[in-house]
Design an enzyme around this catalytic site. Structure first.
Site, PDB file in Angstrom:
ATOM      1  N   CYS A 226       4.255   9.783   0.274  1.00 18.21           N
ATOM      2  CA  CYS A 226       2.867  10.236   0.155  1.00 18.21           C
ATOM      3  C   CYS A 226       2.717  11.134  -1.059  1.00 18.21           C
ATOM      4  CB  CYS A 226       2.460  10.990   1.418  1.00 18.21           C
ATOM      5  SG  CYS A 226       0.782  11.657   1.339  1.00 18.21           S
TER       6      CYS A 226
ATOM      7  N   ARG B 222       0.838  -1.205   0.000  1.00 17.05           N
ATOM      8  CA  ARG B 222       0.000   0.000   0.000  1.00 17.05           C
ATOM      9  C   ARG B 222       0.875   1.257   0.000  1.00 17.05           C
ATOM     10  NH1 ARG B 222      -0.843   4.794   2.579  1.00 17.05           N
ATOM     11  NH2 ARG B 222      -0.335   3.744   4.552  1.00 17.05           N
ATOM     12  N   ASP B 223       1.475   1.580   1.132  1.00 17.36           N
ATOM     13  CA  ASP B 223       2.259   2.806   1.236  1.00 17.36           C
ATOM     14  C   ASP B 223       3.478   2.766   0.327  1.00 17.36           C
ATOM     15  OD1 ASP B 223       2.941   5.309   2.100  1.00 17.36           O
ATOM     16  OD2 ASP B 223       3.508   4.738   4.118  1.00 17.36           O
TER      17      ASP B 223
ATOM     18  N   HIS C  98       9.367   7.058   8.257  1.00 18.24           N
ATOM     19  CA  HIS C  98      10.008   7.206   6.958  1.00 18.24           C
ATOM     20  C   HIS C  98      11.465   7.586   7.189  1.00 18.24           C
ATOM     21  CE1 HIS C  98       6.421   7.339   4.100  1.00 18.24           C
ATOM     22  NE2 HIS C  98       5.903   7.115   5.301  1.00 18.24           N
TER      23      HIS C  98
ATOM     24  N   ASN D 258       9.579   4.664   3.223  1.00 17.71           N
ATOM     25  CA  ASN D 258       9.504   4.168   4.594  1.00 17.71           C
ATOM     26  C   ASN D 258      10.827   3.500   4.963  1.00 17.71           C
ATOM     27  OD1 ASN D 258       6.802   4.164   3.303  1.00 17.71           O
ATOM     28  ND2 ASN D 258       6.109   3.528   5.310  1.00 17.71           N
TER      29      ASN D 258
ATOM     30  N   HIS E  49       5.166   4.625  12.716  1.00 11.88           N
ATOM     31  CA  HIS E  49       5.194   4.515  11.263  1.00 11.88           C
ATOM     32  C   HIS E  49       6.242   5.516  10.804  1.00 11.88           C
ATOM     33  CE1 HIS E  49       3.313   4.134   7.151  1.00 11.88           C
ATOM     34  NE2 HIS E  49       3.909   5.316   7.027  1.00 11.88           N
TER      35      HIS E  49
END
Length: 319
Positions: A236, A11-12, A205, A245, A203
């Site tokens: 993003c 996803r990310d 990065h 990430n 979370h």
């Protein structure tokens, strides 16, 4: 000590990639990650495909999964329509996030922080109504690309609010990779206090090369869940300059060295990263896939030393 690693690569990791992978290929990525022992995978997002075309076809991703027992396949949602789609697709848990700055929230979700928090409360209730746990992410908790620093008190307020709404777990997200250990030391203890016993994770990065330092600080201050992306992919589409990430394989190497139990197979993770690099046609940001895991010198290591020497490399500590 044991922590939970969630791989958000499908996803990310892929949402900001210039090329769009088909749903079957994204499902294949999830299957490969599951085979490494990853206990939680953010498999897809159920968002407007016009705004994030790389994430189109979340339902097809889930339809193509070869589900492994013990693995939670999550779907990211941003609104109630997304929740309906995720439930219909058969997700195991809901991942939900909203930013803590109005400018970012307007660009990312088309609403203010206040409106996004209200929507999150409704989504948490709706997910619980159908028996799904909810992981709530507070985006830009370490800083916003448009408004700058975020008040730590505001972070604590929203942790408390989401805990009161029933979020099963709260993640503090360094969405644009500006966080440093001093912020982790300040934010995490307060978040744990406000969460009322719920797990709090990070979370992270690695945009400014501080992600792994933040992992260590997080471990020391009570974080028990870490998001990471295979190969270090990520970013993003609504945050200028946001890059990948922390890489799942690099994270697991670090945690293994710290004596932290993840249950993940490091060599298998490197294999998935190499496979994904081939699919995408370029080298990925993660470093372990290039350097390889370290083989300790000792019994059975002489062959490794000789192989390294054969390539003209110096082996520290070898005579």
């Amino acid at each position: 000590m044991q922590v939970t690693v969630c791989d958000v690569g499908p996803r990310d990791g892929l949402q900001n990639w210039p090329e769009t992978l088909s749903p079957p290929v994204r499902a294949d990525l999830c299957d490969r990650l599951a085979a490494t022992g990853v206990p939680r995978i953010e498999a897809a997002s159920f968002v407007n495909p016009v705004r994030v075309p790389q994430m189109a076809g979340g339902e097809e991703v889930f339809a193509n999964l070869a589900r492994q027992p013990g693995v939670a396949y999550a779907g990211l949602v941003l609104n109630e329509r997304g929740l309906e789609r995720a439930v219909a697709a058969g997700v195991d848990e809901i991942h939900l996030a909203y930013p803590l700055s109005d400018t970012f929230s307007e660009r990312n979700q088309g609403m203010t922080v206040a409106a996004a928090a209200q929507a999150a409360e409704r989504i948490i209730g709706g997910a619980h109504d159908v028996g799904l746990r909810v992981v709530l992410g507070l985006a830009t908790a370490f800083g916003c690309p448009f408004e700058g620093p975020v008040d730590p008190g505001l972070v604590g307020e929203h942790v408390a609010r989401m805990a009161a709404a029933g979020a099963d777990e709260v993640m503090l997200a360094d969405t644009i990779g500006v966080g440093v250990p001093a912020q982790v030391r300040r934010l995490l203890p307060d978040a744990l206090n406000q969460a009322g016993g719920r797990p709090v994770g990070l979370h992270l990065h690695n945009t400014r090369n501080t992600g792994y330092a933040n992992v260590i600080t997080g471990l020391e201050h009570g974080a028990t869940v870490f998001d990471a992306s295979i190969g270090g992919l990520g970013g993003c589409p609504f945050a200028p300059g946001a890059t990948g990430n922390i890489a799942t394989e690099d994270l697991v190497y670090l945690l293994d060295g710290e004596g932290v139990d993840t249950g993940l197979n490091l060599e298998a993770l490197i294999g998935v990263s190499e496979w994904l690099s081939g699919v995408l046609g370029r080298e990925l940001p993660g470093l372990l896939g290039r350097a390889g895991p370290f083989v300790a010198l000792g019994a059975g290591a002489s062959e490794h030393v000789e192989a390294v020497r054969a390539h003209g490399m110096h082996v520290t500590g070898a005579s």
